[in-house]
Design an enzyme around this catalytic site. Structure first.
Site, PDB file in Angstrom:
ATOM      1  N   GLY A 480      -1.322   2.447   8.856  1.00  0.00           N
ATOM      2  CA  GLY A 480      -0.418   1.537   7.799  1.00  0.00           C
ATOM      3  C   GLY A 480       0.800   2.045   7.788  1.00  0.00           C
ATOM      4  O   GLY A 480       1.243   3.092   7.989  1.00  0.00           O
ATOM      5  N   PRO A 482       4.349   3.249   5.387  1.00  0.00           N
ATOM      6  CA  PRO A 482       4.468   4.355   4.564  1.00  0.00           C
ATOM      7  C   PRO A 482       4.106   3.668   3.154  1.00  0.00           C
ATOM      8  O   PRO A 482       4.397   2.947   2.780  1.00  0.00           O
ATOM      9  CB  PRO A 482       5.717   4.783   4.625  1.00  0.00           C
ATOM     10  CG  PRO A 482       6.466   4.231   5.924  1.00  0.00           C
ATOM     11  CD  PRO A 482       5.452   2.976   6.379  1.00  0.00           C
ATOM     12  N   GLY A 483       3.478   4.851   2.352  1.00  0.00           N
ATOM     13  CA  GLY A 483       3.548   4.593   0.981  1.00  0.00           C
ATOM     14  C   GLY A 483       2.179   3.679   0.561  1.00  0.00           C
ATOM     15  O   GLY A 483       2.010   3.060  -0.891  1.00  0.00           O
ATOM     16  N   VAL A 484       1.312   3.528   1.448  1.00  0.00           N
ATOM     17  CA  VAL A 484       0.276   2.685   1.101  1.00  0.00           C
ATOM     18  C   VAL A 484      -1.087   3.411   0.592  1.00  0.00           C
ATOM     19  O   VAL A 484      -2.054   3.035   0.213  1.00  0.00           O
ATOM     20  CB  VAL A 484      -0.247   1.496   2.167  1.00  0.00           C
ATOM     21  CG1 VAL A 484       1.036   0.434   2.555  1.00  0.00           C
ATOM     22  CG2 VAL A 484      -0.592   2.529   3.395  1.00  0.00           C
ATOM     23  N   GLY A 485      -0.967   4.822   0.632  1.00  0.00           N
ATOM     24  CA  GLY A 485      -1.900   5.786   0.074  1.00  0.00           C
ATOM     25  C   GLY A 485      -2.931   6.310   1.074  1.00  0.00           C
ATOM     26  O   GLY A 485      -4.098   6.489   0.898  1.00  0.00           O
ATOM     27  N   LYS A 486      -2.524   6.515   2.354  1.00  0.00           N
ATOM     28  CA  LYS A 486      -3.336   6.720   3.622  1.00  0.00           C
ATOM     29  C   LYS A 486      -3.597   8.392   3.157  1.00  0.00           C
ATOM     30  O   LYS A 486      -5.020   8.743   3.532  1.00  0.00           O
ATOM     31  CB  LYS A 486      -2.557   6.909   4.765  1.00  0.00           C
ATOM     32  CG  LYS A 486      -1.897   5.568   5.210  1.00  0.00           C
ATOM     33  CD  LYS A 486      -1.520   5.507   6.537  1.00  0.00           C
ATOM     34  CE  LYS A 486      -0.154   6.319   6.783  1.00  0.00           C
ATOM     35  NZ  LYS A 486       0.738   5.580   5.970  1.00  0.00           N
ATOM     36  N   THR A 487      -2.734   9.296   2.917  1.00  0.00           N
ATOM     37  CA  THR A 487      -3.180  10.746   2.663  1.00  0.00           C
ATOM     38  C   THR A 487      -4.110  10.661   1.318  1.00  0.00           C
ATOM     39  O   THR A 487      -4.949  11.559   1.275  1.00  0.00           O
ATOM     40  CB  THR A 487      -1.792  11.645   2.496  1.00  0.00           C
ATOM     41  OG1 THR A 487      -1.148  11.475   3.676  1.00  0.00           O
ATOM     42  CG2 THR A 487      -2.166  12.917   2.151  1.00  0.00           C
ATOM     43  N   SER A 872       5.627 -11.858  20.154  1.00  0.00           N
ATOM     44  CA  SER A 872       4.952 -12.791  19.163  1.00  0.00           C
ATOM     45  C   SER A 872       6.058 -13.767  18.732  1.00  0.00           C
ATOM     46  O   SER A 872       5.707 -14.533  17.878  1.00  0.00           O
ATOM     47  CB  SER A 872       4.326 -12.228  18.029  1.00  0.00           C
ATOM     48  OG  SER A 872       5.424 -11.359  17.321  1.00  0.00           O
ATOM     49  N   LYS A 915       1.578 -10.050   8.451  1.00  0.00           N
ATOM     50  CA  LYS A 915       2.746 -11.285   8.448  1.00  0.00           C
ATOM     51  C   LYS A 915       2.438 -12.249   7.374  1.00  0.00           C
ATOM     52  O   LYS A 915       3.227 -12.935   6.732  1.00  0.00           O
ATOM     53  CB  LYS A 915       2.617 -11.926   9.879  1.00  0.00           C
ATOM     54  CG  LYS A 915       2.743 -10.856  11.028  1.00  0.00           C
ATOM     55  CD  LYS A 915       2.812 -11.558  12.348  1.00  0.00           C
ATOM     56  CE  LYS A 915       3.293 -10.642  13.676  1.00  0.00           C
ATOM     57  NZ  LYS A 915       3.107 -11.231  14.882  1.00  0.00           N
TER      58      LYS A 915
END
Length: 976
Positions: A480, A482-487, A872, A915
């Site tokens: 995803g 950056p900054g969406v909370g993966k870690t 696309s 999108k």
């Protein structure tokens, strides 16, 4: 030095011979008495004789020739002044030559050496003038160069020679005016010195000079060798019976004695001066002797040499002697301190060694090697039943090897470090897992808002692990922007499973040794990250988060992506071999998770081993709730603002999300909230609100401080990535049944009205909004279409603009700009070809079917500084070209995405959710997707699809009907 000592012995024998033999003719007699001009003194009782006695080592009891001998009184007064009006000049460095001092000088000027040797062969005594050379004049082109060390020979026992550099020259004296004056930089006052001995050397000669009296040079006679006219100087008349002068002489003698006790280096010369009946009342000679013993700079010493007033000379020398005494005292003090420290350390070392020996004899303690071997066995004891057979065999071999090695050998430390790593691994030790669905839901909901699809996938993973009894065997990859909370999701999973947490980043990693370890043959070799993880967590089943796996590098040290294949393959990591340990390690129970921003850069074989979980980002409503529940309390706490002192309105929070933090993650929103609270803190302090003192902020003990830092770290990192570093998570193993204790923090009391931050105040707190709308056009003109794009930062809207540059027969062409990639350029060519063929078949295009053949077209994608690539944009490109050809604008608030083939089929795309979120941020009401992406759309939650009408198409004819048709069927929306 041996030749100089022999020369001194020879000089002593000559003195005795002259003292006992007949009187020589006046032409062969020359003064050897440098310390006295009185005609009544015996030649054998001169200072030269005493110094030569000291150099030859003869005892002080040996007597010289009686003073009554006529030969001893054979000096002719004023003869040197009359005979030596011109002398050869020898420059000396650093220290001037004082009367009574003797030291060797090495001269490389061959002409000067030949003159002196010829003078000695003719039976005469050679004399020269010794003048101090200034430092900045040591090297002068075309002049005579000299370097002489003026340290007293008797003060150093056996003195080394000092080289006087004098370049050879074949020029005649007629050429001398073309060269600089060789006397430039020489002091005017020097010493009249007797050349007592000449020892030829390679490239020059060694001269033994003895100072007699002061002289002043008046003019230059010749330049090669340098010869000057001189004036012999005498001391100014003084009263030897003056009480002040006598007291000064006594103080000089007293200081010399003190200097002798502090610094035995001067013992020889002082003994020579005192043993042969030297007159300590002769203040002039005493002052010269004292000056030659000091280590002062050349400036003060030259001033002493130039001073002809004896009382002033004595005072100046006394000051230099006092400084020398203080310097010697300081030296003695430093030596004592160093000696005391060494003695103390040696005493402590001896006592410790004795204590060790006593304990060893009594059986109370073993030696270092035995204790080290026992410590390794004690570390193995908890795992001895579970340790693999291969590892146990290697450990025993290394223990036997260590017991036979000496601690001083280099192999001892290598074996010791190897055993340290082998015995610190928790062989076969596994921490218990907690496979509780309800507990997992609670932890995930507390740490993250939204992300329902991700949470559901994690719960499925835990449920499968509960049925199987273990969660190993799967490698999850969170992808995803950056900054969406993966870690932080990885940390939350570790907390739900009660597994130890270890994280390391591989972003930019180009060395295979970071994963597989170094071989032990290298200096400073270490194991790889996985062995370090096992040592740090002390369990064989931690949760390992490999961050930034899509940013792996590749260098001359190998390919880390290939090294990860063994590590992340459940079929292979059961016998993972680290290069340093070189024994199999079971990593099959380790739960691996990876994070990435994009899958494009991950190698195919590595990607095949992972199960992908996508984190598309947050919509505006989710960001508002995240800001309220997580980010605002943390920002208020970090800024020290009381809860009742600030109030952010709902509309202000929404505007902050929509106009300042429009990216997929929440990092910009967090920074904006921190900025607002910092400005509020400034206003509170300016209004007189004071915080607690430093003592009140300190926790009660170190344990509370550590727990406070751990708990605050979890909250702060709930919705952003951690820094790239490898570190075990200390709070992920907290027991679930223990209530979480809040840290003790002083609470500020605020009783006034809160500072309200409304939507109109955002400009004052965080500045003008960087995003107002992605829309460039309120109503798109003909030739302009809004497309949808996906990037690693999330989804974005993208305009496609088409315009006609030139019109005429056979002018048809296409030009594209906007920093397009190869795939996008090919897509534009396909769209141009299909648009030309489609226009020929379109019934409503009567009269405009030759548009593409007669117009040179330019297609541009705005934001030209941003690279763009991907297939696309085909639907948007075809629609833009047909809109321009038909001179018909696209329906308002419409965006589209999809790849078009040459036959008009609309092919599937990726990033449907990203999108769709980008379309919502830009205020789009209608979107067009390929039919094959309908299943991806149905998986989205209702709050993501809210407010946007989606249409799904199979061919471009459907796109044309929706975007450019006269009666577009907008009512036929696809079911959500």
């Amino acid at each position: 030095m041996l030749s100089l000592r022999k020369a001194a012995q020879h000089a002593a024998l000559q003195l005795r011979a002259r003292a006992a033999g007949p009187v020589q003719p006046a032409s062969l007699r020359c003064s050897s008495r440098p310390f006295s001009d009185k005609p009544g003194d015996a030649e054998g009782d001169t200072m030269l004789g005493r110094l030569l006695k000291g150099l030859t080592g003869e005892g002080a009891a040996e007597e010289v020739a009686p003073k009554s001998e006529p030969a001893a009184r054979s000096l002719v007064p004023s003869t040197p002044e009359a005979r030596f009006r011109e002398v050869f000049a020898v420059p000396v460095n650093r220290r001037p030559l004082f009367p009574g001092s003797i030291f060797p000088v090495q001269v490389k000027n061959r002409e000067l050496v030949q003159e002196l040797l010829q003078f000695r062969r003719d039976g005469g005594q050679a004399y020269v003038g010794a003048f101090l050379k200034a430092k900045d004049e040591e090297s002068s082109s075309g002049a005579e160069e000299a370097a002489a060390d003026a340290v007293p020979a008797s003060a150093q026992g056996a003195q080394e020679g000092v080289t006087v550099e004098e370049p050879e020259s074949s020029e005649s004296e007629a050429d001398a005016p073309t060269r600089p004056d060789p006397t430039e930089g020489l002091a005017e006052v020097g010493s009249f010195a007797q050349v007592h001995h000449i020892q030829p050397t390679e490239g020059g000669a060694m001269l033994l000079l003895l100072g007699h009296r002061r002289l002043r040079r008046t003019q230059t006679v010749s330049k090669n060798p340098l010869k000057v006219a001189v004036e012999h100087l005498k001391d100014q008349p003084y009263d030897p019976n003056d009480d002040v002068l006598k007291a000064t002489a006594m103080e000089l003698v007293s200081t010399l004695k003190e200097l002798l006790t502090l610094h035995p280096l001067y013992n020889e010369q002082l003994k020579s001066f005192a043993a042969f009946g030297a007159d300590f009342q002769d203040v002039s000679r005493l002052a010269d002797l004292a000056a030659s013993l000091t280590s002062a700079q050349e400036g003060p010493l030259q001033e002493v040499l130039e001073q002809l007033n004896v009382p002033e000379r004595a005072n100046a020398v006394l000051l230099l002697l006092k400084k020398e005494v203080e310097l010697c005292k300081l030296q003695v003090d430093i030596g004592k301190r160093v000696e005391e420290k060494i003695s103390k350390d040696q005493r402590r070392y001896f006592l410790q060694e004795q204590l060790k020996s006593i304990k060893k004899e009594l059986g109370l303690e073993k030696d270092d090697k035995s204790a080290l071997l026992q410590s390794f066995r004690d570390k193995m004891e908890p795992f001895k039943d579970a340790i693999p057979q291969d590892a146990a065999r290697v450990i025993e071999e290394e223990l036997s090897k260590l017991s036979s090695l000496e601690p001083a050998s280099s192999e001892f430390n290598v074996t010791r470090n190897y055993l340290d790593w082998l015995t610190c691994i928790p062989w076969g030790h596994y921490s218990p897992e907690r496979l509780d669905i309800q507990h997992a839901k609670k932890v995930l909901d507390e740490d993250h808002y939204g992300l329902e699809d991700v949470k559901e996938r994690i719960l499925e993973f835990i449920a499968v692990g509960r049925l199987r009894g273990s969660t190993h065997g799967k490698i999850l990859c969170l992808v995803g922007p950056p900054g969406v909370g993966k870690t932080s999701i990885g940390r939350s999973i570790a907390a739900t499973l009660d597994r130890k947490y270890f994280r390391f980043s591989v972003g930019g990693l180009s060395d295979v040794a970071e994963i597989k370890g170094h071989r032990r043959t290298y200096v400073g070799a270490m194991p790889g990250k996985m062995v370090q993880c096992l040592k740090s967590t002390q369990t064989s089943n931690p949760l390992v988060l490999i961050d930034e796996v899509d940013k792996l590098g590749r260098g001359y040290q190998g390919d880390p992506a290939s090294a990860l294949l063994e590590l992340l393959d459940p079929e292979q990591n059961g016998s993972f071999v680290d290069h340093y340990l070189d024994v199999p390690i079971d990593l099959s129970k380790v739960l691996f998770m990876c994070t990435a921003n994009s899958l494009d850069t991950i190698p195919g074989p590595l990607l095949d081993r992972m199960e992908i979980i996508r984190l598309s980002g947050y919509i505006a409503d989710e960001k508002v709730n995240i800001g309220r529940k997580y980010l605002q309390p943390q920002a208020r706490k970090d800024a020290g603002v009381p809860p009742a002192a600030i109030e952010i309105t709902d509309q202000a929070m929404r505007d902050l999300v929509e106009e300042y933090a429009r990216e997929a993650g929440v990092r910009t929103l967090k920074k904006s909230l921190e900025k607002i609270h910092r400005k509020v803190a400034l206003k509170l302090v300016e209004a007189g609100l004071l915080g607690p003192s430093t003592a009140e902020r300190l926790p009660d003990n170190e344990g509370e401080q550590k727990a406070q830092e751990e708990r605050s770290g979890v909250t702060a990192d709930s919705h952003h990535e951690e820094p790239s570093s490898a570190s075990p998570d200390s709070d992920s193993k907290l027991p679930a049944d223990l209530p979480e204790q809040e840290p003790k923090e002083p609470q500020l009391e605020f009783t006034g009205d809160p500072i309200v931050v409304s939507e109109g105040d955002l400009v004052d707190y965080v500045g003008p909004p960087p995003f107002t709308s992605d829309k460039i056009y309120d109503q798109t003109p003909p030739g302009v279409v809004m497309g949808l794009a996906w990037t690693s930062m999330g989804g974005n809207t993208l305009y496609v603009e088409a315009a006609s540059m030139e019109q005429g027969e056979n002018k048809g062409s296409l030009k594209t700009t906007g920093q397009l990639g190869e795939v996008m350029t090919e897509s534009a060519n396909i769209a141009y070809t299909f648009a030309r063929s489609y226009l020929q078949r379109l019934p409503e295009a009567q009269g405009r079917r030759s548009f593409f053949a007669e117009n040179a077209l330019h297609v541009h994608f705005p934001a030209g500084a941003t690279p763009k690539d991907g297939p696309s944009a085909g639907c948007a490109l075809v629609t833009s070209l047909l809109s321009l050809a038909l001179d018909r604008a696209v329906k308002p608030d419409l965006a589209m995405t999809g790849e078009v083939s040459l036959t008009g089929r609309v092919l599937p795309i990726g990033g449907v959710k990203e999108k769709l979120l980008a379309a919502r941020r830009s205020g789009v009401k209608t979107v067009i997707f390929p039919r094959t992406n309908e299943r991806d759309y149905k998986e989205l939650t209702d709050n993501v699809k809210e407010g946007v009408e989606a249409h799904f198409v199979d061919t471009y004819q459907d796109v044309f009907n929706l975007a450019l048709g006269q009666e577009a069927p907008f009512a036929a929306a696809a079911a959500a």
